[in-house]
Design an enzyme around this catalytic site. Structure first.
Site, PDB file in Angstrom:
ATOM      1  CG  ASN A  26      -0.362  -0.065   2.113  1.00  0.00           C
ATOM      2  OD1 ASN A  26       1.054   0.913   3.218  1.00  0.00           O
ATOM      3  ND2 ASN A  26      -0.071  -0.818   2.790  1.00  0.00           N
ATOM      4  N   GLY A  34      -2.168  -9.640   4.198  1.00  0.00           N
ATOM      5  CA  GLY A  34      -2.018 -10.499   2.728  1.00  0.00           C
ATOM      6  C   GLY A  34      -0.362 -10.591   2.270  1.00  0.00           C
ATOM      7  CG  ASP A  36       2.442  -4.939   2.069  1.00  0.00           C
ATOM      8  OD1 ASP A  36       2.164  -4.251   2.709  1.00  0.00           O
ATOM      9  OD2 ASP A  36       3.775  -5.070   2.407  1.00  0.00           O
ATOM     10  N   GLY A 126      -7.061  -9.131  -4.571  1.00  0.00           N
ATOM     11  CA  GLY A 126      -7.282  -9.510  -2.875  1.00  0.00           C
ATOM     12  C   GLY A 126      -7.177  -8.478  -1.723  1.00  0.00           C
ATOM     13  CE1 TYR A 128      -5.662  -1.715  -1.384  1.00  0.00           C
ATOM     14  CE2 TYR A 128      -4.255  -1.282  -2.624  1.00  0.00           C
ATOM     15  CZ  TYR A 128      -4.519  -1.514  -1.215  1.00  0.00           C
ATOM     16  OH  TYR A 128      -3.204  -0.403  -0.649  1.00  0.00           O
TER      17      TYR A 128
END
Ligand code: APR
Length: 175
Positions: A26, A34, A36, A126, A128
């Site tokens: 992000n 996720g 990240d 996901g 988003y």
């Protein structure tokens, strides 16, 4: 320096052995869930340190949607993590050009740092909220369109968590 191999597989980016893994980040670059969350957990705290430095050095207000930036990869098998920010459908970011930019810019950054192999997740598919089938179509087209401009990147792998998402990418690669 030839044609780029583009493949799709089911797997986990935290254990994929390529030169560069792409993080579905992000704008804050300070981690999340996720992909990240998984990459930061596997890479260790060093990755967050490097992301903080990138924020301070260049992207004071955060990494814009569609942009990409490389850091080291901490304890991951990869040499670099390329962080990119996908469009968030829940915020009305529905323009496919924004998503295509994530794939194009990530490959351009990979070329700049000298990564020869790159692994992507299904960016935006996901949290988003993008439809995996649309992500697959946009991703494959963007990578194919960018390939001629990044000759040192000779392998791009889509590494997908679920069987369903893999099927969408396999279909997109057949077109
Ligand atoms: N390896 C490969 N793919 C993964 C992994 C993994 N370890 N973990 C999740 N995925 C898949 C998801 O199943 C999804 O198909 O990656 C795709 C992208 O999902 P997200 O990680 O939720 O990324 P995105 O939709 O782009 O949302 C980004 O989520 O985690 C936060 O900080 C992140 O705010 C940002 C947002």
């Amino acid at each position: 320096m030839g044609t780029m191999r583009i493949t799709a597989e089911q797997g986990d980016l935290t254990t994929t052995s390529v030169d560069a893994v792409v993080n579905a980040a992000n704008s804050t670059l300070l981690g999340g869930g996720g992909v990240d969350g998984a990459l930061h957990a596997a890479a260790g705290p060093q990755l967050l340190e490097e992301c903080r430095r990138v924020r301070a050095a260049r992207w004071h207000d955060g990494l814009p949607v569609g942009e990409a930036v490389a850091t080291g990869a901490g304890r991951l098998p990869a040499r670099w993590v390329i962080h990119t920010v996908g469009p968030n459908r829940h915020r009305g970011q529905t323009d496919p050009a924004l998503l295509a930019s994530c794939f194009r810019r990530s490959l351009e950054v990979a070329h700049e740092v000298g990564a020869r192999s790159v692994a992507f997740p299904a960016i935006s598919a996901g949290v988003y909220g993008w439809d995996p089938a649309e992500v697959a179509r946009v991703a494959v087209r963007a990578v194919r369109d960018t390939a001629p401009g990044v000759p040192s990147v000779d392998e791009t792998r889509f590494v997908l968590f679920g069987q369903e998402v893999l099927l969408h990418f396999e279909r997109a690669l057949e077109d």
